[in-house]
Design a protein around this motif. Structure first.
Motif, PDB file in Angstrom:
ATOM      1  N   LYS A  15      17.711  49.401  30.984  1.00 33.33           N
ATOM      2  CA  LYS A  15      19.178  49.044  30.818  1.00 33.33           C
ATOM      3  C   LYS A  15      19.660  48.189  29.481  1.00 33.33           C
ATOM      4  O   LYS A  15      20.502  48.387  29.177  1.00 33.33           O
ATOM      5  N   ASP A  16      18.495  47.700  28.842  1.00 34.78           N
ATOM      6  CA  ASP A  16      18.997  47.072  27.646  1.00 34.78           C
ATOM      7  C   ASP A  16      18.906  47.912  26.329  1.00 34.78           C
ATOM      8  O   ASP A  16      18.969  47.712  25.236  1.00 34.78           O
ATOM      9  N   GLY A  17      18.656  49.488  26.852  1.00 31.95           N
ATOM     10  CA  GLY A  17      18.806  50.264  25.838  1.00 31.95           C
ATOM     11  C   GLY A  17      17.272  50.901  25.055  1.00 31.95           C
ATOM     12  O   GLY A  17      17.339  51.892  24.484  1.00 31.95           O
ATOM     13  N   ARG A  18      16.345  50.050  25.640  1.00 33.29           N
ATOM     14  CA  ARG A  18      15.091  50.491  24.891  1.00 33.29           C
ATOM     15  C   ARG A  18      14.639  51.943  25.721  1.00 33.29           C
ATOM     16  O   ARG A  18      15.060  52.011  26.873  1.00 33.29           O
ATOM     17  N   GLU A  19      13.939  52.652  25.059  1.00 32.76           N
ATOM     18  CA  GLU A  19      13.118  54.055  25.608  1.00 32.76           C
ATOM     19  C   GLU A  19      11.814  53.944  25.372  1.00 32.76           C
ATOM     20  O   GLU A  19      11.279  53.526  24.192  1.00 32.76           O
ATOM     21  N   GLU A  85      13.355  45.622  37.528  1.00 34.16           N
ATOM     22  CA  GLU A  85      13.953  46.439  36.169  1.00 34.16           C
ATOM     23  C   GLU A  85      14.376  47.639  36.520  1.00 34.16           C
ATOM     24  O   GLU A  85      13.599  48.457  36.677  1.00 34.16           O
ATOM     25  N   GLU A  86      15.702  47.957  36.355  1.00 36.72           N
ATOM     26  CA  GLU A  86      16.074  49.546  36.709  1.00 36.72           C
ATOM     27  C   GLU A  86      16.062  50.173  35.398  1.00 36.72           C
ATOM     28  O   GLU A  86      15.877  49.946  34.225  1.00 36.72           O
ATOM     29  N   ALA A  87      15.580  51.623  35.669  1.00 37.11           N
ATOM     30  CA  ALA A  87      15.614  52.552  34.396  1.00 37.11           C
ATOM     31  C   ALA A  87      16.067  53.973  34.705  1.00 37.11           C
ATOM     32  O   ALA A  87      16.083  54.328  36.147  1.00 37.11           O
ATOM     33  N   GLU A  88      16.687  54.765  33.985  1.00 37.30           N
ATOM     34  CA  GLU A  88      16.594  56.000  34.178  1.00 37.30           C
ATOM     35  C   GLU A  88      15.270  56.909  33.732  1.00 37.30           C
ATOM     36  O   GLU A  88      14.955  56.587  32.590  1.00 37.30           O
ATOM     37  N   ILE A  89      14.764  57.383  34.666  1.00 35.49           N
ATOM     38  CA  ILE A  89      13.617  57.922  34.626  1.00 35.49           C
ATOM     39  C   ILE A  89      13.454  59.394  34.800  1.00 35.49           C
ATOM     40  O   ILE A  89      14.120  59.838  35.817  1.00 35.49           O
ATOM     41  N   THR A  90      13.044  60.202  33.680  1.00 35.27           N
ATOM     42  CA  THR A  90      12.931  61.440  33.552  1.00 35.27           C
ATOM     43  C   THR A  90      11.319  61.967  33.494  1.00 35.27           C
ATOM     44  O   THR A  90      10.761  61.356  32.831  1.00 35.27           O
ATOM     45  N   ILE A  91      11.137  63.001  34.314  1.00 35.70           N
ATOM     46  CA  ILE A  91       9.814  63.523  34.214  1.00 35.70           C
ATOM     47  C   ILE A  91       9.972  65.050  33.877  1.00 35.70           C
ATOM     48  O   ILE A  91      10.510  65.762  34.767  1.00 35.70           O
TER      49      ILE A  91
END
Length: 247
Positions: A15-19, A85-91
């Motif tokens: 959410k804070d922009g980190r990848e 902590e929420e995240a957009e998770i792509t696999i």
């Protein structure tokens, strides 16, 4: 099947922009983990540091736990992350892509599980065939279906090798008792470096199925799938199954 390397990619957008990105390389046909570890090994990765009581490895030949040594980058990358902590998770794999908005622990758990069964741990190696149908974010029911299918396919191969198959799944729970022991010991290993709770809760999530499979009746658990196989349970030659015979 050729001796090639395949890649499964995990991407976390926080959410804070980190990848955070991780590439898991596996060598076919055995799906062994191909190490590209760049970090210097750590004290907590030594084999004797909270070594699993059912570990058959010796420090003389394996100074470091193969799972711990390969997980350094993941554990350190998420050492300050909270499980909520929420995240957009792509696999991404060779043939498909999964995407989910979820708390980071779900993605970490799936990623850690992939490392744990492909790193060369003799206990976890028995779960490696499930990587062939790697299914991130799977439910307990989906995991049970895949695990039982894997185990029965293993018995088919055992029969064709002239070994005694376990068609009644009598030893199925023993595998997961051993896996649960590894998970619990690895939790102690992680606690020794005091990370925040994302990695720890991810491991707890992984252990839910192992513990459930180890301490419950596999026959009762599989009962819910029986109605799916009605076509195989009918009388008649077209639906009759026989046990494989060694040729």
């Amino acid at each position: 099947m050729t001796d090639e390397v395949i890649t499964i990619e995990y991407e976390f957008k926080l959410k804070d922009g980190r990848e955070k990105k991780f590439s898991v390389k596996l060598r076919k046909p055995g799906l062994q983990f191909v190490s590209e570890q760049t970090s210097t090994v750590r004290q907590w990765t030594k084999l004797e540091h909270h070594q699993c009581p059912n570990c058959p490895l010796k420090p003389q030949t394996h100074p470091h736990c193969p799972i711990a040594a390969n997980l350094i980058d993941i554990i350190e990358s998420f050492k300050d992350s909270l499980s909520i902590e929420e995240a957009e998770i792509t696999i991404r794999s060779e043939s498909r892509e999964y995407h989910k908005r979820a708390t980071v622990q779900y993605g970490i758990g799936s990623l850690m599980g992939l490392y744990m069964v492909t790193s060369g741990c003799p206990v976890m190696d028995k779960l490696r065939p499930m990587v062939y149908t790697h299914l991130p974010f799977s439910s307990l029911e989906e995991t049970l279906y895949r695990a039982a299918s894997m185990y029965l396919l293993a018995q088919y191969f055992r029969a064709h090798e002239g070994k005694t198959p376990d068609w009644e799944l009598e030893d199925f729970t023993k595998i997961y008792e051993d896996v649960a022991t590894v998970n619990q010991s690895f939790t102690k290993r992680l606690l020794s470096i005091n990370p925040r709770d994302a990695s720890l809760n991810a491991l707890v999530g992984l252990d839910c199925f192992a513990s459930a499979a180890a301490f419950s009746s596999i026959e009762d658990n599989l009962k819910e799938f029986e109605s799916l196989f009605g076509a195989y349970l009918q009388d008649g030659d077209t639906a009759r199954l026989t046990r494989p015979q060694r040729k």
